[in-house]
Design a protein around this motif. Structure first.
Motif, PDB file in Angstrom:
ATOM      1  N   TYR A 160      26.176  34.863  44.832  1.00  0.00           N
ATOM      2  CA  TYR A 160      26.532  35.192  43.508  1.00  0.00           C
ATOM      3  C   TYR A 160      27.210  36.455  43.627  1.00  0.00           C
ATOM      4  O   TYR A 160      27.423  37.173  44.162  1.00  0.00           O
ATOM      5  N   LYS A 161      28.240  36.385  42.431  1.00  0.00           N
ATOM      6  CA  LYS A 161      29.170  37.333  42.482  1.00  0.00           C
ATOM      7  C   LYS A 161      29.214  37.697  41.062  1.00  0.00           C
ATOM      8  O   LYS A 161      29.662  37.097  40.181  1.00  0.00           O
ATOM      9  N   GLY A 162      28.735  38.775  40.575  1.00  0.00           N
ATOM     10  CA  GLY A 162      28.639  39.331  39.228  1.00  0.00           C
ATOM     11  C   GLY A 162      27.814  38.770  38.066  1.00  0.00           C
ATOM     12  O   GLY A 162      27.337  37.635  38.663  1.00  0.00           O
ATOM     13  N   MET A 163      27.536  39.215  37.023  1.00  0.00           N
ATOM     14  CA  MET A 163      26.653  38.719  36.197  1.00  0.00           C
ATOM     15  C   MET A 163      26.918  37.530  35.667  1.00  0.00           C
ATOM     16  O   MET A 163      25.966  36.411  35.755  1.00  0.00           O
ATOM     17  N   ILE A 164      28.260  37.253  35.247  1.00  0.00           N
ATOM     18  CA  ILE A 164      28.424  35.880  34.645  1.00  0.00           C
ATOM     19  C   ILE A 164      28.530  34.851  35.609  1.00  0.00           C
ATOM     20  O   ILE A 164      28.086  33.463  35.517  1.00  0.00           O
ATOM     21  N   GLY A 165      29.215  35.156  36.702  1.00  0.00           N
ATOM     22  CA  GLY A 165      29.182  34.278  37.813  1.00  0.00           C
ATOM     23  C   GLY A 165      27.783  33.993  38.654  1.00  0.00           C
ATOM     24  O   GLY A 165      27.461  32.854  38.716  1.00  0.00           O
ATOM     25  N   THR A 166      26.675  35.006  38.399  1.00  0.00           N
ATOM     26  CA  THR A 166      25.487  34.342  38.925  1.00  0.00           C
ATOM     27  C   THR A 166      24.883  33.421  37.723  1.00  0.00           C
ATOM     28  O   THR A 166      24.266  32.295  38.475  1.00  0.00           O
ATOM     29  N   VAL A 167      24.963  33.896  36.539  1.00  0.00           N
ATOM     30  CA  VAL A 167      24.222  32.803  35.617  1.00  0.00           C
ATOM     31  C   VAL A 167      24.838  31.577  35.559  1.00  0.00           C
ATOM     32  O   VAL A 167      24.245  30.752  35.473  1.00  0.00           O
ATOM     33  N   SER A 168      26.182  31.490  35.868  1.00  0.00           N
ATOM     34  CA  SER A 168      26.752  29.984  35.677  1.00  0.00           C
ATOM     35  C   SER A 168      26.303  29.325  37.133  1.00  0.00           C
ATOM     36  O   SER A 168      26.262  28.189  37.026  1.00  0.00           O
ATOM     37  N   THR A 169      26.358  30.111  38.364  1.00  0.00           N
ATOM     38  CA  THR A 169      26.095  29.479  39.632  1.00  0.00           C
ATOM     39  C   THR A 169      24.652  28.909  39.395  1.00  0.00           C
ATOM     40  O   THR A 169      24.450  27.717  39.984  1.00  0.00           O
TER      41      THR A 169
END
Length: 357
Positions: free
Chosen positions: A94-103
């Protein structure tokens, strides 16, 4: 927040002193407002939890790797490499807030962002109702005790900062004792990523409660109580007391009237203060509550291992999701709570107001 009491309507100087809701109604109002905020911001909370536990494998006891490697080498010699690859991949998933949500949404489906929602709502009804709903009453009690019951008739006497802090610590710590099992279940269900086999650790919220109690004992449901009490004492002071003070300053300075813009501004300021002071304790709490039995000797051991393995930056893992979530949660909760309080106040006093006319 002005203190609220359950007194009957009185005439004072030709005007009516409004009758305030009872304590159970105040608790229900606070819990409901917190549930509304949780429904809106829960995906951010899930992202925060995933980022906070990322890299946790490096803190596992050495015996875990020895046992795993020994068993897998006996199966053909490639298991140890597989374990290393798995943990290496997990450490940077996971990388960053938006990246984590999208992942999470891409790999596990959008529904995974709401893993643990039922436990989260149960937690808010137990937790927020006490820490927020009781705050005004405890603050008034402490202020009257400090004054030796002087001016006890004046419910609007401004409390000192020390009194507000003590009230925040009291209600925050008391709330944890009631809500800790719901928090343990919520964190574990949020932390659980989809495995390669598709097997989940818990099939449902109720299954999580029963499984933890069966495998770890009833005490397992109160795992991490000490760091959680510490965290929520800090959170309560930073969140409720800061909101109280910011709102009071805005109103007394005449910058804004008592309405949504005032509540919004005070909530953003309170959310920022909360994130800065509470993040280190929050990360330790999340990791310790999510850890299997025996991984950490206690919350302090968890914090020490984090510092040694990952450095001080580990205590602020998930800071942006935590900040985004806390600010969003504070905005939703305080605006909703203030509107609910007004609606309840009107409902309680409508017969009185109609009788005047």
């Amino acid at each position: 927040m002005a203190p609220i009491t359950a007194s009957a309507p009185k005439m004072t100087g030709g005007s009516i002193e409004l009758r305030e809701p009872s304590l159970p109604v105040k608790l229900l109002t606070a819990g409901t407002a917190a549930c509304v905020a949780d429904l809106i911001t829960f995906p951010l909370d899930t992202a925060k939890v995933r980022l906070q536990i990322q890299g946790e494998a490096g803190a596992a006891p050495v015996r875990y790797y020895i046992t795993t490697a020994a068993s897998t080498l006996g199966a053909g010699g490639h298991g140890a490499a597989a374990v290393m690859v798995e943990h290496s991949a997990a450490s940077s998933q996971y990388k960053g807030m938006i990246g984590t949500v999208s992942t999470i949404a891409r790999q596990e489906g959008p529904k995974a962002l709401y893993n643990g929602l039922v436990a989260g709502l149960q937690r808010q009804m137990c937790f927020a109702s006490i820490r927020i709903g009781l705050y005004d009453s405890i603050k008034l009690l402490y202020q009257q005790t400090l004054n030796g019951r002087r001016n006890s008739a004046n419910k609007n006497t401004n409390a000192s900062i020390s009194v507000r802090i003590c009230a925040g610590i009291t209600t925050g710590g008391l709330a944890v004792l009631f809500a800790q099992p719901t928090d343990v279940v919520k964190v574990r269900m949020q932390a659980e990523a989809r495995s390669a086999t598709g097997i989940k650790r818990y099939s449902s919220t109720m299954n999580a409660y029963s499984t933890i109690a069966r495998k770890e004992g009833v005490a397992g449901l109160w795992k991490g109580t000490l760091p959680n009490v510490s965290r929520n004492a800090i959170v309560n002071v930073a969140e409720i007391v800061c909101y109280d003070l910011f709102k009071e300053y805005i109103l007394n300075s005449g910058l804004l009237k008592d309405g949504v813009p005032c509540h919004f501004t005070a909530a953003v300021a309170a959310g920022f203060c909360t994130t800065v002071v509470a993040s280190p304790v929050d990360v330790v709490k999340t990791r310790f509550m999510n850890a299997p039995v025996g991984q950490y000797r206690g919350a302090i051991d968890c914090a020490v291992r984090m510092m040694m393995k990952e450095g001080p930056g580990a205590f602020y893992k998930g800071f942006m999701p935590s900040f985004s979530r806390l600010v969003s949660w504070n905005i939703c909760m305080w605006i909703t709570y203030e509107q609910f309080k007004r609606m309840v106040l009107v409902a309680y006093n409508q017969p009185t107001m109609l009788n005047r006319h």
